[in-house]
Motif scaffolding. Structure first.
Motif, PDB file in Angstrom:
ATOM      1  N   LEU A 311       1.276  -1.651   0.004  1.00 16.45           N
ATOM      2  CA  LEU A 311      -0.637   0.264   0.576  1.00 16.45           C
ATOM      3  C   LEU A 311       1.023   1.452   0.402  1.00 16.45           C
ATOM      4  O   LEU A 311       0.305   1.754  -1.072  1.00 16.45           O
ATOM      5  N   LEU A 312       1.733   1.309   0.736  1.00 20.66           N
ATOM      6  CA  LEU A 312       2.842   2.357   0.533  1.00 20.66           C
ATOM      7  C   LEU A 312       3.287   2.498  -0.887  1.00 20.66           C
ATOM      8  O   LEU A 312       3.489   3.609  -1.030  1.00 20.66           O
ATOM      9  N   ILE A 313       3.812   1.541  -1.763  1.00 21.71           N
ATOM     10  CA  ILE A 313       4.375   1.945  -2.454  1.00 21.71           C
ATOM     11  C   ILE A 313       3.727   2.364  -3.551  1.00 21.71           C
ATOM     12  O   ILE A 313       3.338   2.959  -4.470  1.00 21.71           O
ATOM     13  N   GLY A 314       1.942   1.581  -3.238  1.00 19.48           N
ATOM     14  CA  GLY A 314       1.154   2.333  -4.195  1.00 19.48           C
ATOM     15  C   GLY A 314       0.723   3.248  -3.898  1.00 19.48           C
ATOM     16  O   GLY A 314       0.730   4.599  -5.039  1.00 19.48           O
ATOM     17  N   ASN A 315       0.656   3.786  -3.161  1.00 18.57           N
ATOM     18  CA  ASN A 315      -0.068   5.345  -2.505  1.00 18.57           C
ATOM     19  C   ASN A 315       1.489   6.440  -2.705  1.00 18.57           C
ATOM     20  O   ASN A 315       1.316   7.006  -3.430  1.00 18.57           O
ATOM     21  N   GLY A 316       2.247   6.202  -2.395  1.00 20.42           N
ATOM     22  CA  GLY A 316       3.976   6.388  -2.941  1.00 20.42           C
ATOM     23  C   GLY A 316       3.394   6.932  -4.606  1.00 20.42           C
ATOM     24  O   GLY A 316       3.935   8.085  -4.607  1.00 20.42           O
ATOM     25  N   LEU A 317       4.062   6.186  -5.466  1.00 20.72           N
ATOM     26  CA  LEU A 317       3.442   6.491  -6.983  1.00 20.72           C
ATOM     27  C   LEU A 317       2.291   6.758  -6.440  1.00 20.72           C
ATOM     28  O   LEU A 317       2.713   7.779  -8.185  1.00 20.72           O
ATOM     29  N   ALA A 318       1.469   7.241  -6.247  1.00 23.64           N
ATOM     30  CA  ALA A 318       0.440   8.111  -6.849  1.00 23.64           C
ATOM     31  C   ALA A 318      -0.124   8.901  -6.484  1.00 23.64           C
ATOM     32  O   ALA A 318      -0.396  10.389  -7.804  1.00 23.64           O
ATOM     33  N   VAL A 319       1.164   9.750  -5.648  1.00 24.98           N
ATOM     34  CA  VAL A 319       1.195  11.281  -5.644  1.00 24.98           C
ATOM     35  C   VAL A 319       1.419  11.974  -6.625  1.00 24.98           C
ATOM     36  O   VAL A 319       1.368  12.833  -7.093  1.00 24.98           O
ATOM     37  N   LEU A 407      -6.569  14.604  -6.303  1.00 22.01           N
ATOM     38  CA  LEU A 407      -6.069  13.502  -6.338  1.00 22.01           C
ATOM     39  C   LEU A 407      -4.174  13.394  -5.227  1.00 22.01           C
ATOM     40  O   LEU A 407      -4.632  12.729  -5.257  1.00 22.01           O
ATOM     41  N   GLY A 408      -3.845  14.470  -5.297  1.00 24.81           N
ATOM     42  CA  GLY A 408      -2.346  14.115  -5.233  1.00 24.81           C
ATOM     43  C   GLY A 408      -2.898  13.966  -3.788  1.00 24.81           C
ATOM     44  O   GLY A 408      -2.322  13.215  -2.888  1.00 24.81           O
ATOM     45  N   LEU A 409      -3.336  15.353  -3.010  1.00 23.99           N
ATOM     46  CA  LEU A 409      -3.949  15.451  -1.739  1.00 23.99           C
ATOM     47  C   LEU A 409      -4.837  13.997  -1.087  1.00 23.99           C
ATOM     48  O   LEU A 409      -4.250  13.376  -0.257  1.00 23.99           O
ATOM     49  N   LEU A 410      -5.053  13.400  -2.108  1.00 22.83           N
ATOM     50  CA  LEU A 410      -5.787  12.599  -0.978  1.00 22.83           C
ATOM     51  C   LEU A 410      -4.727  10.723  -1.307  1.00 22.83           C
ATOM     52  O   LEU A 410      -4.917   9.956  -0.439  1.00 22.83           O
ATOM     53  N   ALA A 411      -3.976  10.323  -2.269  1.00 26.93           N
ATOM     54  CA  ALA A 411      -3.497  10.148  -1.932  1.00 26.93           C
ATOM     55  C   ALA A 411      -1.760  10.391  -1.100  1.00 26.93           C
ATOM     56  O   ALA A 411      -1.766   9.268   0.193  1.00 26.93           O
ATOM     57  N   VAL A 412      -1.263  11.308  -0.983  1.00 30.90           N
ATOM     58  CA  VAL A 412      -0.999  11.846   0.831  1.00 30.90           C
ATOM     59  C   VAL A 412      -1.516  11.367   1.654  1.00 30.90           C
ATOM     60  O   VAL A 412      -1.186  10.438   2.556  1.00 30.90           O
ATOM     61  N   ALA A 413      -2.787  11.452   1.738  1.00 31.52           N
ATOM     62  CA  ALA A 413      -3.626  11.484   3.339  1.00 31.52           C
ATOM     63  C   ALA A 413      -3.435  10.220   3.211  1.00 31.52           C
ATOM     64  O   ALA A 413      -3.591   9.384   4.169  1.00 31.52           O
ATOM     65  N   ALA A 414      -3.783   9.427   2.040  1.00 31.48           N
ATOM     66  CA  ALA A 414      -4.136   7.541   2.162  1.00 31.48           C
ATOM     67  C   ALA A 414      -2.574   6.977   2.818  1.00 31.48           C
ATOM     68  O   ALA A 414      -2.289   6.105   3.314  1.00 31.48           O
ATOM     69  N   PHE A 415      -1.737   7.720   1.873  1.00 28.66           N
ATOM     70  CA  PHE A 415      -0.377   6.897   2.701  1.00 28.66           C
ATOM     71  C   PHE A 415       0.459   7.212   4.091  1.00 28.66           C
ATOM     72  O   PHE A 415       0.161   6.440   4.660  1.00 28.66           O
TER      73      PHE A 415
END
Length: 446
Positions: A311-319, A407-415
């Motif tokens: 999950l950390l890899i996925g969320n990190g790539l998404a930012v 989308l970037g903010l949501l990815a950071v929040a998930a990370f």
């Protein structure tokens, strides 16, 4: 009792029930999203004009997400009190009836304002059903799976979600290619909704033929756990309130990227970029393959390295990808749009593949269905309902960079949420006897 006690032929039917049932449920759920992007503005909101009609159409799409936490709570309680199987059968029946009725619903030109009102009611019913489906199907497969392979077996539910979208997209693509645009708008869009009755009948037959999970049966056999299960929502917020909101935060990235990619970009490609409808449906159909690959990789790797790392890899790539996606899409070149959407859905699949097993492992058996359903559906409201609705005003005010920032903010929040959670891949899904203090229970989610 060991999770490996499930007989191979029985486990095979469980996997089949999880995959087929979820495919059918999400087919019903996603054909609405496709229709909302392509035809609902003209059918149910003809008096509002193109822009307002599109916004109203996506607002009705979002109604289901408001219903999902209610469904997660209602059917989570049912799953913890009565059983996972009963919940799965009930959610499928509600979803099937609501979907067929949408396909038979008269247009706004025929019955006026009553048409969108009925549409909202039926969409709310779809939201209730899918709110209980995701968590119940995830638990059903995960609680049957052998230890050490729970991520792999959870693919039955994970891939069912994606194949539901694949089937929905293919159905609309075939329907659109087989008739003129006028026929498609007039009556052709109704076919995928009405034909779902056949799929639901098959799914009901499959689900009625499987037994409930051994983990749930053992929990109900214990007097202490049975007592706790009488008030699962109270137990959940008494003991694992923090985990509810962290789990909800952990899904924000992939849910927002998924619904923006799979639903909003269909309308964006046809309405803003001017790409033909069938071209966008073909792009979406191909891009779903990227999601499937990501799901397989995410689930498989999560069994080896843990859920949090995936999950950390996925969320990190998404930012950073959030700020690359729309510049690529805005080229308007079909193959570039397709490549961008494929990468997006691969990142979605990577995290989705680990989430399906991660959330059930986070909560105790006596309120696992409630905890999984409530947390996932809170995340669904934030990441699934809101982004497609506010996308149009963001685009009008700030251009596509506004969508990237969202989308970037949501990815950071998930990370950040995943960082605050603990690894669960080595935990047992069986609760220890109630006489053992929670602080010293070995291998039990806290």
């Amino acid at each position: 009792m060991s999770q490996t006690s499930e007989q191979p032929h029985g486990l095979g039917r469980v996997v089949g029930a999880g995959f087929m049932g979820t495919t059918i449920e999400y087919y019903d759920f996603f054909i609405y999203g496709t229709a909302a992007a392509l035809v609902f503005p003209q059918i149910f909101f003809p008096a509002l004009g193109t822009a307002a009609g599109t916004a109203a159409s996506f607002a009705t799409f979002g109604v289901a997400f408001l219903a999902r936490p209610v469904g997660g709570l209602l059917f989570g309680h049912m799953g913890d009190r009565i059983g996972r199987k009963a919940t799965l059968v009930t959610t499928m029946m509600i979803m099937g009836v609501a979907t067929v009725l949408i396909g038979l619903l008269p247009s706004g030109d025929s019955i006026g304002v009553l048409a969108p009102i009925l549409l909202i009611v039926l969409r709310f019913c779809q939201g209730l059903a899918v709110g209980g489906e995701w968590s119940s199907a995830a638990l059903f497969v995960v609680e049957h799976a052998p230890e050490g392979k729970r991520g792999w077996y959870s693919l039955a539910q994970t891939l069912g979600t994606t194949f539901g979208l694949l089937l929905a997209t293919l159905t609309f693509l075939i329907t659109g290619l087989a008739m003129s645009d006028a026929s498609f708008v007039s009556w052709g869009w109704r076919l995928p909704f009405v034909l779902s009755a056949v799929l639901v009948a098959v799914g009901m037959w499959v689900r009625l033929g499987v037994a409930d999970t051994p983990v749930f049966k053992e929990a109900m056999a214990r007097a202490a756990d049975a007592k706790a299960a009488k008030a699962p929502i109270r137990e959940l917020f008494t003991h694992q309130r923090r985990e509810v909101f962290l789990a909800a935060g952990s899904v924000l990235m992939w849910l927002s990227f998924f619904y923006m990619g799979a639903v909003y970009l269909t309308n964006y490609g046809t309405g803003v970029l001017g790409l033909p409808r069938d071209t966008m449906l073909t792009i979406q159909f191909v891009a779903i393959g990227g999601c499937i690959i990501g799901q397989v990789v995410g689930a498989r790797v999560s069994d080896k390295v843990g859920r949090r790392k995936v999950l950390l890899i996925g969320n990190g790539l998404a930012v950073p990808w959030a700020f690359v996606l729309f510049p690529l899409v805005d080229t308007g070149t079909a193959w570039i749009v397709g490549a961008a959407l494929t990468v997006t859905l691969f990142v979605v699949g990577l995290s989705n593949g680990a989430t399906t097993v991660f959330l059930p492992e986070t909560f105790r058996t006596s309120y696992r269905s409630t905890g999984t359903g409530v947390s996932f559906n809170i995340g669904s409201v934030v990441a699934g309902a809101i982004p497609p609705v506010i996308a149009a005003p963001l685009l009008a005010s700030y251009g596509s960079i506004g969508l990237s920032v969202m989308l970037g903010l949501l990815a950071v929040a998930a990370f950040v949420a995943v960082i605050a959670m603990r690894e669960t891949s080595k935990d047992s899904l069986y609760d220890a006897p109630a006489v053992v203090p929670p602080a010293v229970r070995p291998n039990v989610p806290a």
